[in-house]
Motif scaffolding. Structure first.
Motif, mmCIF file in Angstrom:
data_model
loop_
_atom_site.group_PDB
_atom_site.id
_atom_site.type_symbol
_atom_site.label_atom_id
_atom_site.label_comp_id
_atom_site.label_asym_id
_atom_site.label_seq_id
_atom_site.Cartn_x
_atom_site.Cartn_y
_atom_site.Cartn_z
ATOM 1 N N ASP A 22 30.358 29.228 -38.249
ATOM 2 C CA ASP A 22 30.237 28.562 -36.953
ATOM 3 C C ASP A 22 28.992 29.004 -36.179
ATOM 4 O O ASP A 22 29.030 29.184 -34.961
ATOM 5 C CB ASP A 22 31.502 28.773 -36.122
ATOM 6 C CG ASP A 22 31.655 27.703 -35.049
ATOM 7 O OD1 ASP A 22 31.176 26.573 -35.273
ATOM 8 O OD2 ASP A 22 32.246 28.004 -33.993
ATOM 9 N N ASN A 23 27.882 29.155 -36.887
ATOM 10 C CA ASN A 23 26.615 29.491 -36.249
ATOM 11 C C ASN A 23 25.952 28.201 -35.790
ATOM 12 O O ASN A 23 25.685 27.309 -36.602
ATOM 13 C CB ASN A 23 25.717 30.244 -37.231
ATOM 14 C CG ASN A 23 24.392 30.618 -36.628
ATOM 15 O OD1 ASN A 23 23.519 29.771 -36.505
ATOM 16 N ND2 ASN A 23 24.245 31.881 -36.256
ATOM 17 N N LYS A 24 25.692 28.098 -34.498
ATOM 18 C CA LYS A 24 25.174 26.860 -33.919
ATOM 19 C C LYS A 24 23.826 26.464 -34.520
ATOM 20 O O LYS A 24 23.599 25.296 -34.821
ATOM 21 C CB LYS A 24 25.060 27.000 -32.394
ATOM 22 C CG LYS A 24 24.600 25.719 -31.741
ATOM 23 C CD LYS A 24 24.732 25.636 -30.235
ATOM 24 C CE LYS A 24 24.282 26.784 -29.430
ATOM 25 N NZ LYS A 24 24.246 26.499 -27.984
ATOM 26 N N LYS B 191 24.318 25.185 -38.111
ATOM 27 C CA LYS B 191 24.940 23.857 -38.074
ATOM 28 C C LYS B 191 23.933 22.784 -37.665
ATOM 29 O O LYS B 191 23.928 21.679 -38.214
ATOM 30 C CB LYS B 191 26.136 23.847 -37.115
ATOM 31 C CG LYS B 191 27.374 24.463 -37.700
ATOM 32 C CD LYS B 191 28.537 24.304 -36.746
ATOM 33 C CE LYS B 191 29.834 24.637 -37.443
ATOM 34 N NZ LYS B 191 31.006 24.354 -36.610
ATOM 35 N N ARG B 192 23.077 23.096 -36.723
ATOM 36 C CA ARG B 192 22.074 22.127 -36.280
ATOM 37 C C ARG B 192 21.047 21.860 -37.378
ATOM 38 O O ARG B 192 20.605 20.724 -37.555
ATOM 39 C CB ARG B 192 21.391 22.604 -35.000
ATOM 40 C CG ARG B 192 22.308 22.454 -33.807
ATOM 41 C CD ARG B 192 21.657 22.849 -32.516
ATOM 42 N NE ARG B 192 22.583 22.589 -31.416
ATOM 43 C CZ ARG B 192 22.334 22.899 -30.168
ATOM 44 N NH1 ARG B 192 21.196 23.471 -29.832
ATOM 45 N NH2 ARG B 192 23.224 22.636 -29.233
ATOM 46 N N ASN C 256 22.624 19.572 -39.767
ATOM 47 C CA ASN C 256 22.692 18.235 -39.181
ATOM 48 C C ASN C 256 21.333 17.536 -39.232
ATOM 49 O O ASN C 256 21.250 16.349 -39.559
ATOM 50 C CB ASN C 256 23.198 18.313 -37.742
ATOM 51 C CG ASN C 256 23.343 16.950 -37.119
ATOM 52 O OD1 ASN C 256 22.406 16.448 -36.503
ATOM 53 N ND2 ASN C 256 24.502 16.347 -37.299
#
Length: 123
Positions: free
Chosen positions: A23-25, A28-29, A32
Motif C-alpha cells: 500500500d505504498n502510494k 501504486k501511482r 497506474n
C-alpha cells in the motif's frame, strides 16, 4: 515450453500482488501510470506496446521484454512487424542488445507455440 510462460506470468502476478499489498502510494501511482500509458490514445495500444518492447530491449530488461512480447502478441503484432521493432532496438541500443534479441525471439516462439503458428501477414 508452456511452463516457461506460465512460470513468468505466475511469478509476475504473485510479486505484483505482494508489492501492491504494501500500500505504498508512490508505487501504486507508478503502476497506474504504467497501465494508463499503454491505453488507446493518439497512438494505438499496439503501437505503444511495440514502443515499449523496443525501449525495454534498449534498456536490456528481460522481464520487461517478455511482458511487452506478451502484450504485442495479444495486440496481434505479426512476426515481420516484430522483427522491425527488433531492428530499431538493435540500431538504437547497439550490439549489446543482441543477447536480448535472442531471448526475445525464443520467447516469441514460445508464445506462438501456445496457439499454433501465426497466420496473418506472414506471407
Amino acid at each position: 515450453m508452456k511452463d516457461q510462460i506460465e512460470e513468468f506470468r505466475a511469478y509476475r502476478a504473485k510479486m505484483n500482488e505482494r508489492i501492491l499489498a504494501a500500500d505504498n502510494k508512490v508505487i501504486k501511482r507508478i503502476y497506474n501510470i504504467d497501465t494508463n500509458t499503454y491505453m488507446e490514445g493518439a497512438l494505438s495500444s499496439k503501437v505503444k506496446e511495440m514502443l515499449g518492447l523496443a525501449t525495454s530491449m534498449v534498456l536490456r530488461c528481460d522481464d520487461c521484454i517478455k511482458y511487452h512480447l506478451e502484450k504485442c502478441y495479444e495486440q496481434g503484432v505479426t512476426t515481420p512487424e516484430l522483427f522491425e521493432v527488433f531492428a530499431v532496438a538493435d540500431v538504437v541500443g547497439g550490439t549489446i542488445v543482441i543477447p536480448h534479441l535472442r531471448r526475445a525471439v525464443e520467447y516469441w516462439e514460445l508464445l506462438q507455440a501456445q496457439t499454433g503458428p501465426e497466420v496473418e501477414n506472414e506471407k
